[in-house]
Design an enzyme around this catalytic site. Sequence first.
Site, PDB file in Angstrom:
ATOM      1  CB  SER A  16      -0.982  -0.084   1.379  1.00 38.31           C
ATOM      2  OG  SER A  16      -1.306   1.303   1.465  1.00 38.31           O
ATOM      3  CE1 TYR A  32      -3.496  -2.319   4.974  1.00 34.47           C
ATOM      4  CE2 TYR A  32      -3.114  -0.010   4.585  1.00 34.47           C
ATOM      5  CZ  TYR A  32      -3.190  -1.216   4.071  1.00 34.47           C
ATOM      6  OH  TYR A  32      -3.787  -1.396   2.669  1.00 34.47           O
TER       7      TYR A  32
END
Length: 276
Positions: free
Chosen positions: A144, A157
């Site tokens: 990401s 995350y």
Amino acid sequence: MKKDYFKGKVMIITGASSGIGLASAKLFASLGAKLALAARSEDKLKELASQISRDPDNDILCVKTDVSVEADCKALVEKTVEKFGKIDILVNNAGLSMRAMFRDLDLSVIRTLMDVNFWGTVYCTKYALPYLLQAKGSVVGVISIAGFAGLPGRTGYASSKYAIRGFLDTLRIEHLYDGLHVMVFAPGFTASNVRNAALTADGHRQGKTPRDEGKMMTAEKVAEYMAKGLAGRKSEMILTPIGKLTVFMHNILPRLTDRLEFSYMAKEPDSPFHKK
């Protein structure tokens, strides 16, 4: 991209029952690859297999897999080799997100994210590596933009995605002359189930997305970019204009980027933090 590049190649795709994994499975099946699909829901995988292949018994392997469990990842690789005899490409896609301020967060949430995102990638790569080296194949880590620039409200995350990037970058260097292709693949915001399944401060699923999914890049488009990156044996791919800009700005003007990120993420509905 050569249309026949993926024909006959054996691919493992984790997290194949939804989002980018699902879109990738559909695309690579259409391009002639033989697929080992992994997810926690075997029923969803079998339903997908029947949709994407005329001969699922020969071309598709569905393996119920919890990537946070080392034994499951080992079994996934073993069953793939048993059925197809080789592994050409491993796509580490299975992932989990979160949304909460660290000060409010139960630490079990970060452990869960690290187990799924980071350790899932490590486990699958470890057991697939001998076969990938033999095939001079590819290993992909779907990370990401949060793996390049930390996102507020996403500590677990971002940490897991940074860790995956460090792991794969190092693996690439270790096997620089072995023919192994390692790609770090970083979509920006993508329309998928990841935000619905994101964990809150106490570990419960969020259940809804705080963003307008209709304005995001589709999972199908992300899969197309992944195919191009694999065929071109790219070492890194960063998608979307805002994703590329964020990474660029983070490298040259990190403090300004911090403030811009804070303001951008604080605009989310029900944001866990606000600009004072």
